[in-house]
Design a protein around this motif. Structure first.
Motif, short mmCIF file in Angstrom:
data_model
loop_
_atom_site.label_atom_id
_atom_site.label_comp_id
_atom_site.label_asym_id
_atom_site.label_seq_id
_atom_site.Cartn_x
_atom_site.Cartn_y
_atom_site.Cartn_z
N GLY A 1 9.39 8.64 -37.64
CA GLY A 1 10.78 8.92 -37.99
C GLY A 1 11.19 8.15 -39.22
N TYR A 2 12.38 7.55 -39.20
CA TYR A 2 12.80 6.66 -40.29
C TYR A 2 13.33 5.36 -39.68
N GLY A 3 13.34 4.30 -40.49
CA GLY A 3 13.72 3.00 -39.95
C GLY A 3 12.63 2.44 -39.06
N PHE A 4 12.94 1.39 -38.32
CA PHE A 4 11.99 0.74 -37.42
C PHE A 4 10.63 0.53 -38.10
N LEU A 5 9.56 1.20 -37.61
CA LEU A 5 8.20 0.95 -38.11
C LEU A 5 7.74 1.97 -39.16
N SER A 6 8.65 2.82 -39.61
CA SER A 6 8.24 3.96 -40.44
C SER A 6 7.57 3.60 -41.76
N GLU A 7 7.89 2.42 -42.31
CA GLU A 7 7.29 2.03 -43.58
C GLU A 7 6.51 0.72 -43.47
N ARG A 8 6.06 0.41 -42.25
CA ARG A 8 5.27 -0.81 -42.01
C ARG A 8 3.78 -0.49 -42.18
N THR A 9 3.18 -1.11 -43.17
CA THR A 9 1.77 -0.89 -43.46
C THR A 9 0.89 -1.21 -42.25
N GLU A 10 1.19 -2.32 -41.57
CA GLU A 10 0.37 -2.75 -40.44
C GLU A 10 0.38 -1.71 -39.32
N PHE A 11 1.51 -1.08 -39.09
CA PHE A 11 1.62 -0.07 -38.05
C PHE A 11 0.74 1.13 -38.38
N ALA A 12 0.82 1.60 -39.61
CA ALA A 12 0.00 2.73 -40.04
C ALA A 12 -1.49 2.41 -39.93
N GLU A 13 -1.85 1.18 -40.31
CA GLU A 13 -3.26 0.76 -40.22
C GLU A 13 -3.76 0.76 -38.78
N LYS A 14 -2.95 0.20 -37.87
CA LYS A 14 -3.36 0.12 -36.46
C LYS A 14 -3.49 1.50 -35.83
N ILE A 15 -2.63 2.44 -36.22
CA ILE A 15 -2.72 3.80 -35.71
C ILE A 15 -4.03 4.44 -36.15
N THR A 16 -4.33 4.27 -37.43
CA THR A 16 -5.58 4.82 -37.98
C THR A 16 -6.80 4.20 -37.32
N GLN A 17 -6.76 2.88 -37.13
CA GLN A 17 -7.88 2.18 -36.48
C GLN A 17 -8.09 2.62 -35.04
N ALA A 18 -7.00 3.06 -34.41
CA ALA A 18 -7.07 3.52 -33.02
C ALA A 18 -7.54 4.97 -32.92
N GLY A 19 -7.84 5.58 -34.08
CA GLY A 19 -8.36 6.95 -34.09
C GLY A 19 -7.31 8.03 -34.02
N MET A 20 -6.06 7.68 -34.35
CA MET A 20 -4.98 8.66 -34.35
C MET A 20 -4.44 8.86 -35.76
N ILE A 21 -3.62 9.88 -35.92
CA ILE A 21 -3.04 10.21 -37.22
C ILE A 21 -1.65 9.60 -37.34
N PHE A 22 -1.40 8.94 -38.46
CA PHE A 22 -0.06 8.44 -38.78
C PHE A 22 0.63 9.52 -39.61
N ILE A 23 1.69 10.10 -39.07
CA ILE A 23 2.40 11.16 -39.81
C ILE A 23 3.37 10.48 -40.78
N GLY A 24 2.82 10.04 -41.88
CA GLY A 24 3.58 9.31 -42.88
C GLY A 24 2.76 9.13 -44.13
N ALA A 25 3.18 8.18 -44.94
CA ALA A 25 2.54 7.96 -46.24
C ALA A 25 1.19 7.28 -46.10
N PRO A 26 0.32 7.44 -47.11
CA PRO A 26 -0.96 6.70 -47.11
C PRO A 26 -0.69 5.19 -47.11
N ILE A 27 -1.60 4.44 -46.52
CA ILE A 27 -1.42 3.00 -46.38
C ILE A 27 -1.25 2.32 -47.74
N ALA A 28 -2.04 2.73 -48.72
CA ALA A 28 -1.96 2.11 -50.06
C ALA A 28 -0.58 2.34 -50.69
N ALA A 29 -0.02 3.53 -50.49
CA ALA A 29 1.29 3.84 -51.05
C ALA A 29 2.38 3.05 -50.32
N LEU A 30 2.26 2.91 -49.01
CA LEU A 30 3.22 2.10 -48.25
C LEU A 30 3.25 0.67 -48.76
#
Length: 451
Positions: free
Chosen positions: A82-111
Motif C-alpha cells: 500500500g502506502y505509508g508504513f513499510l511501503s518504501e522500506r528497503t529492508e522489508f522489500a529485501e526480506k520479502i524477496t529472500q523469503a521467495g515472495m514478490i514485493f509489489i513495489g519498487a526495485p530494491i535499488a530504486a527504494l
C-alpha cells in the motif's frame, strides 16, 4: 509467475482499495490487523485475516518479520505494502524477496536511492532532469552549510534528506537565521528519521506542486499517465488533488513528461512511481520520486480509464505494461477531496471519537474510497482520514460542481470533519482560477472562513 494470493501489509482505505482489484482478478487476499481493528472494514473484506500482537496499534503494521511469517505460513505469492508504513522500506522489500515472495513495489535499488533526497537529486542532475538550485552534498558542518546557504541565496529551504511530510523542513529568510533553523531541522530529522543529513534548496515563493504518474516494467518499457495538480495543501500535506493540471501550458507539460520518463529510466525503475515537480510559472524542478502507489492515484485512473493496482500486480508478475504510450489517453477532469476528522479552523488539529452516523454521496463517475464504517472509532493511533471522494466530469468546472454536490451531501456525525472547509476551498475563486499555491493555506494568503 502467476500471482494467486496477496497479503496486504496495510489497513484502512488503501487495503480495501487493493482488495477491490484483487477480487476483480479472482486473487485471494490476506489481511493483518491490530486488536483495536478486529472488526475493521479491511478485515471483513479479506479472504483471511490475522491479528498481529504489538506494543501499539501502529506497530502492528510495522512488524516486518511477523507479516512475512504470516505470508509464508499461508502460501502467499506476493505482498502489497500500500502506502505509508513499510511501503518504501528497503529492508522489508529485501526480506520479502529472500523469503521467495514478490514485493509489489519498487526495485530494491530504486527504494534505496530515492530514500535519500541528496542521492536522488544527484542522480536526476546527471540524467538532465531540472532540479532546484541548492546543495545536495555530504558535507554537513554548520559553517560549511552556512557558506553554501549564502551562495544559494534567500529565502532558502532546509530539508531532511531522508524526510517527508514537512518534518525536518525549515524556511530561512535571511543569513542570520540560518544556524538556528539548521539545528532545529536536524533535531527534527534525527527524531523522525534517525538521520540528520540535510540538503539546501532555493525556496520557491509561489510554488505549484505538479506530479507525473509513471509506470515501468521489467522489459524496458516506461510510460507516463499524465499529471496531477496537488497544490492544495496544509502543513505540506495534500488535501485536494486533480488531474490534469490546468495551470500550465501543453509545452511545459510535454517537457515534464519527458523529464519524468528520463528520471524513471535513470533509476532502472519498475512498477508504479510518481515524479514530483515544484513549478513556478513555466519553470519546473524535480522535487522527489515516490516509489509507491499514491493516495491520489484515483484521479489518474479516472482520466485514463485504467486500474493502477491491476497494473502493479500485472507488472510484479513479470508481464509487460498493459498499454503503450500511444494507447494512453487523457479524457475529462477528475478531482479528489480527502475527508479528514479534524478541526480545520483551529490549526487542523486531528479529531477523535465514535462515528455515530456516516453517509457518503455515491453516484455515476464517483468513487468513495474508505476503510471506515458507521460505529467505528477514529483513534489517535492512525491518520485521521475518513475517506477520499473522487469525481470525474467532462471538464474542470463541471467536476468542481460535482465534487461540491458530493461534499454537501456527505453526512458525518460524531467527530469534527473538514467537510465545510473542503467545500469552501474548492468553491473559492482562488481554486477556480488556479491561484492556490502549496503555501497559500499556511502563510495566510488564502483565508477560509468558518461556514
Amino acid at each position: 509467475m502467476k500471482i494467486k494470493k496477496i497479503l496486504i501489509a496495510n489497513r484502512g482505505e488503501i487495503a480495501c482499495r487493493i482488495m477491490q482489484t484483487c477480487k476483480k482478478l479472482e486473487i485471494a487476499t490476506v489481511a493483518i490487523y491490530a486488536e483495536i481493528e478486529r472488526h475493521a472494514r479491511h478485515v471483513q473484506m479479506a479472504d483471511q485475516a490475522f491479528l498481529l500482537a504489538a506494543d501499539t496499534p501502529t506497530a502492528t503494521y510495522l512488524d516486518a518479520e511477523a507479516i512475512i511469517t504470516i505470508a509464508k505460513e499461508n502460501q502467499v505469492d506476493a505482498i502489497h505494502p500500500g502506502y505509508g508504513f513499510l511501503s518504501e522500506r528497503t529492508e522489508f522489500a529485501e526480506k520479502i524477496t529472500q523469503a521467495g515472495m514478490i514485493f509489489i513495489g519498487a526495485p530494491i535499488a530504486a527504494l534505496e536511492l530515492m530514500g535519500s533526497k541528496a542521492a536522488a537529486k544527484k542522480t536526476m542532475i546527471k540524467a538532465g532532469v531540472p532540479c532546484v538550485p541548492g546543495f545536495h552534498g555530504d558535507q554537513q558542518e554548520t559553517d560549511f552549510l552556512q557558506a553554501k546557504a549564502d551562495e544559494v541565496g534567500y529565502p532558502l529551504l532546509i530539508k531532511a534528506s531522508a524526510g517527508g511530510g514537512g518534518k525536518g523542513m525549515k524556511i530561512v529568510n535571511k543569513s542570520s537565521e540560518f544556524s538556528e533553523a539548521l539545528l532545529s531541522a536536524k533535531r527534527e530529522a534525527i527524531k523522525s528519521f534517525g538521520n540528520d543529513h540535510v540538503i539546501l534548496e532555493r525556496f520557491i515563493t509561489r510554488p505549484k506542486h505538479i506530479e507525473v504518474q509513471v509506470f515501468a516494467d521489467a522489459h524496458g518499457n516506461v510510460v507516463h499517465l499524465f499529471e496531477r495538480d496537488c497544490s492544495s495543501q496544509r502543513r505540506y500535506q495534500k488535501i485536494v488533488e486533480e488531474a490534469p493540471s490546468t495551470c500550465i501550458n501543453q509545452d511545459t507539460k510535454n517537457k515534464m513528461y519527458a523529464a519524468a520518463v528520463a528520471a524513471t529510466k535513470a533509476v532502472n525503475y519498475q512498477g508504479a512511481g510518481t515524479i514530483e515537480f515544484i513549478v513556478e510559472d513555466d519553470n519546473f524542478f524535480f522535487m522527489e520520486m515516490n516509489t509507491r502507489l499514491q493516495v491520489e492515484h484515483r484521479v489518474t485512473e479516472m482520466i485514463t480509464a485504467t486500474d493502477l493496482v491491476q497494473w502493479q500486480i500485472h507488472v510484479a508478475a513479470g508481464n509487460a505494461l498493459p498499454l503503450k504510450q500511444s494507447e494512453i489517453h487523457c479524457k475529462g477532469h477528475a478531482i479528489q477531496a480527502r475527508i479528514y476528522a479534524e478541526d480545520s479552523f483551529h490549526g487542523f488539529l486531528p479529531a477523535t471519537g465514535l462515528l455515530q452516523d456516516l453517509q457518503f454521496c455515491y453516484g455515476e463517475n464517483t468513487i468513495i474510497d474508505t476503510g471506515i464504517e458507521k460505529s467505528n472509532n477514529i483513534s489517535i493511533h492512525f491518520d485521521p482520514m475518513i475517506a477520499k471522494t473522487v469525481c470525474w466530469a467532462p471538464d474542470r468546472q463541471q467536476c468542481i460542481d460535482k465534487v461540491l454536490h458530493n461534499l454537501d451531501h456527505t453526512f458525518i456525525v460524531g467527530v469534527k470533519t473538514n467537510l465545510g472547509f473542503l467545500s469552501q476551498l474548492i468553491n473559492s475563486n482562488d481554486f477556480k482560477q488556479n491561484t492556490i499555491f502549496t503555501n497559500s493555506l499556511d502563510n495566510g494568503s488564502l483565508k477560509i472562513d468558518i461556514p
